[in-house]
Design a protein around this motif. Structure first.
Motif, PDB file in Angstrom:
ATOM      1  N   ALA A  29       0.818  -1.216   0.000  1.00 23.00           N
ATOM      2  CA  ALA A  29       0.000   0.000   0.000  1.00 23.00           C
ATOM      3  C   ALA A  29       0.854   1.269   0.000  1.00 23.00           C
ATOM      4  N   ASN A  30       2.079   1.166   0.495  1.00 19.26           N
ATOM      5  CA  ASN A  30       2.965   2.329   0.602  1.00 19.26           C
ATOM      6  C   ASN A  30       4.210   2.196  -0.272  1.00 19.26           C
ATOM      7  N   GLU A  31       4.119   1.390  -1.325  1.00 23.34           N
ATOM      8  CA  GLU A  31       5.267   1.075  -2.175  1.00 23.34           C
ATOM      9  C   GLU A  31       5.961   2.336  -2.701  1.00 23.34           C
ATOM     10  N   THR A  32       5.215   3.263  -3.239  1.00 20.34           N
ATOM     11  CA  THR A  32       5.804   4.481  -3.794  1.00 20.34           C
ATOM     12  C   THR A  32       6.534   5.269  -2.714  1.00 20.34           C
ATOM     13  N   ARG A  33       5.977   5.314  -1.556  1.00 28.80           N
ATOM     14  CA  ARG A  33       6.543   6.054  -0.423  1.00 28.80           C
ATOM     15  C   ARG A  33       7.842   5.406   0.075  1.00 28.80           C
ATOM     16  N   LEU A  34       7.958   4.097  -0.049  1.00 27.56           N
ATOM     17  CA  LEU A  34       9.081   3.367   0.529  1.00 27.56           C
ATOM     18  C   LEU A  34      10.238   3.100  -0.439  1.00 27.56           C
ATOM     19  N   LYS A  35       9.995   3.220  -1.737  1.00 34.10           N
ATOM     20  CA  LYS A  35      10.990   2.734  -2.703  1.00 34.10           C
ATOM     21  C   LYS A  35      12.327   3.461  -2.661  1.00 34.10           C
ATOM     22  N   ARG A  36      12.356   4.735  -2.289  1.00 33.10           N
ATOM     23  CA  ARG A  36      13.624   5.463  -2.302  1.00 33.10           C
ATOM     24  C   ARG A  36      14.511   5.141  -1.092  1.00 33.10           C
ATOM     25  N   TYR A  37      13.939   5.129   0.099  1.00 31.82           N
ATOM     26  CA  TYR A  37      14.758   4.968   1.304  1.00 31.82           C
ATOM     27  C   TYR A  37      14.631   3.600   1.983  1.00 31.82           C
ATOM     28  N   PHE A  38      13.664   2.788   1.561  1.00 32.89           N
ATOM     29  CA  PHE A  38      13.498   1.439   2.125  1.00 32.89           C
ATOM     30  C   PHE A  38      13.426   0.390   1.013  1.00 32.89           C
ATOM     31  N   PRO A  39      14.334   0.440   0.030  1.00 32.76           N
ATOM     32  CA  PRO A  39      14.218  -0.487  -1.101  1.00 32.76           C
ATOM     33  C   PRO A  39      14.371  -1.956  -0.705  1.00 32.76           C
ATOM     34  N   LYS A  40      15.227  -2.242   0.252  1.00 35.13           N
ATOM     35  CA  LYS A  40      15.425  -3.646   0.657  1.00 35.13           C
ATOM     36  C   LYS A  40      14.199  -4.177   1.388  1.00 35.13           C
ATOM     37  N   THR A  41      13.649  -3.370   2.293  1.00 33.43           N
ATOM     38  CA  THR A  41      12.422  -3.777   2.986  1.00 33.43           C
ATOM     39  C   THR A  41      11.311  -3.977   1.968  1.00 33.43           C
ATOM     40  N   LEU A  42      11.215  -3.081   1.012  1.00 32.59           N
ATOM     41  CA  LEU A  42      10.186  -3.168  -0.023  1.00 32.59           C
ATOM     42  C   LEU A  42      10.324  -4.454  -0.833  1.00 32.59           C
ATOM     43  N   GLU A  43      11.496  -4.716  -1.374  1.00 35.72           N
ATOM     44  CA  GLU A  43      11.654  -5.889  -2.241  1.00 35.72           C
ATOM     45  C   GLU A  43      11.465  -7.211  -1.495  1.00 35.72           C
ATOM     46  N   GLN A  44      11.670  -7.191  -0.184  1.00 37.31           N
ATOM     47  CA  GLN A  44      11.531  -8.418   0.606  1.00 37.31           C
ATOM     48  C   GLN A  44      10.113  -8.621   1.145  1.00 37.31           C
ATOM     49  N   ASN A  45       9.185  -7.738   0.751  1.00 33.63           N
ATOM     50  CA  ASN A  45       7.824  -7.829   1.289  1.00 33.63           C
ATOM     51  C   ASN A  45       6.738  -7.621   0.238  1.00 33.63           C
ATOM     52  N   LEU A  46       7.038  -7.915  -0.999  1.00 35.96           N
ATOM     53  CA  LEU A  46       6.070  -7.682  -2.073  1.00 35.96           C
ATOM     54  C   LEU A  46       5.002  -8.770  -2.195  1.00 35.96           C
ATOM     55  N   THR A  47       5.231  -9.899  -1.549  1.00 33.79           N
ATOM     56  CA  THR A  47       4.234 -10.978  -1.526  1.00 33.79           C
ATOM     57  C   THR A  47       4.133 -11.503  -0.100  1.00 33.79           C
ATOM     58  N   PRO A  48       3.025 -12.159   0.232  1.00 38.51           N
ATOM     59  CA  PRO A  48       2.905 -12.736   1.583  1.00 38.51           C
ATOM     60  C   PRO A  48       4.017 -13.749   1.900  1.00 38.51           C
ATOM     61  N   ASP A  49       4.413 -14.539   0.923  1.00 36.58           N
ATOM     62  CA  ASP A  49       5.485 -15.517   1.162  1.00 36.58           C
ATOM     63  C   ASP A  49       6.810 -14.823   1.465  1.00 36.58           C
ATOM     64  N   LEU A  50       7.117 -13.766   0.704  1.00 37.97           N
ATOM     65  CA  LEU A  50       8.342 -13.015   0.978  1.00 37.97           C
ATOM     66  C   LEU A  50       8.285 -12.360   2.360  1.00 37.97           C
ATOM     67  N   SER A  51       7.136 -11.816   2.718  1.00 41.56           N
ATOM     68  CA  SER A  51       6.982 -11.188   4.036  1.00 41.56           C
ATOM     69  C   SER A  51       7.183 -12.198   5.158  1.00 41.56           C
ATOM     70  N   LYS A  52       6.690 -13.413   4.967  1.00 38.94           N
ATOM     71  CA  LYS A  52       6.865 -14.445   5.987  1.00 38.94           C
ATOM     72  C   LYS A  52       8.360 -14.713   6.218  1.00 38.94           C
ATOM     73  N   LEU A  53       9.118 -14.838   5.128  1.00 35.44           N
ATOM     74  CA  LEU A  53      10.564 -15.056   5.242  1.00 35.44           C
ATOM     75  C   LEU A  53      11.251 -13.855   5.900  1.00 35.44           C
ATOM     76  N   PHE A  54      10.834 -12.659   5.511  1.00 35.22           N
ATOM     77  CA  PHE A  54      11.390 -11.434   6.070  1.00 35.22           C
ATOM     78  C   PHE A  54      11.151 -11.372   7.583  1.00 35.22           C
ATOM     79  N   VAL A  55       9.924 -11.639   7.995  1.00 31.87           N
ATOM     80  CA  VAL A  55       9.585 -11.571   9.419  1.00 31.87           C
ATOM     81  C   VAL A  55      10.337 -12.645  10.203  1.00 31.87           C
ATOM     82  N   GLU A  56      10.466 -13.829   9.645  1.00 37.74           N
ATOM     83  CA  GLU A  56      11.243 -14.880  10.315  1.00 37.74           C
ATOM     84  C   GLU A  56      12.678 -14.417  10.541  1.00 37.74           C
ATOM     85  N   LYS A  57      13.279 -13.803   9.518  1.00 34.59           N
ATOM     86  CA  LYS A  57      14.650 -13.300   9.631  1.00 34.59           C
ATOM     87  C   LYS A  57      14.732 -12.183  10.676  1.00 34.59           C
TER      88      LYS A  57
END
Length: 186
Positions: A29-57
């Motif tokens: 929902a906030n992709e445009t807002r996050l892409k400049r300063y949070f690119p790694k967080t953004l790319e690791q959370n674009l799908t529910p499966d990626l978010s699950k891995l991100f949160v586990e890490k």
């Protein structure tokens, strides 16, 4: 930190496995807002499966005290309204850096200023941190307001400190806050 911190209609808590879906929704929902300063967080959370891995890490890093990721949620709805990282931890220097973001619909409500104030106190009182930093681009007026609202002091301009994807390196402004109790004791 296992307990929640709270203020007004919001609470702050460590990221947990159950947050993966909410995190994915927040990021997308906030992709445009996050892409400049949070690119790694953004790319690791674009799908529910990626978010699950991100949160586990992130939960593992939290337990190991390598990096602390906190969620900010509304009390009544448990809606995720923002994130706050305590990162770049140097336990020898007793230093860490904050990075934070809120959703579009929650900007301008001092939510992040109150969050960073509470987390700074937590870091000083419970983690034995002596210096907290915020690194921000001069165009990010909202983030500079957070630093100033929380009594961080401008220290210096860091030349070519951060390079957004596809852009030239940017100078960043360094703000710091010191644990006065620890400074007075030394």
């Amino acid at each position: 930190m296992q307990t929640q911190l709270s203020f007004d209609n919001f609470y702050i808590e460590p990221i947990k496995i159950q947050d993966a879906w909410k995190l994915c929704d927040f990021i997308v929902a906030n992709e445009t807002r996050l892409k400049r300063y949070f690119p790694k967080t953004l790319e690791q959370n674009l799908t529910p499966d990626l978010s699950k891995l991100f949160v586990e890490k992130k939960t593992k890093q939290f337990k190991k005290k390598e990096e602390f990721l906190f969620t900010i949620k509304e009390k009544k709805t448990n809606h995720l309204v923002g994130l706050a990282y305590l990162k770049e931890l140097d336990w020898n220097k007793k230093q860490g850096e904050f990075a934070y973001c809120t959703g579009y619909t929650f900007e301008g409500k001092k939510i992040m200023s109150k969050t960073i104030h509470l987390l700074a106190n937590h870091a000083f009182n419970n983690l034995d941190i002596k210096t907290l930093q915020i690194t921000v681009h001069k165009s990010n007026i909202a983030s500079i307001k957070v630093a100033k609202n929380c009594n961080f002091t401008w220290v210096k301009t860091l030349k070519n400190e951060y390079t957004p994807i596809g852009e030239a390196p940017l100078d960043m402004e360094l703000y710091e806050l010191y644990n006065k109790t620890n400074i007075e004791q030394n």
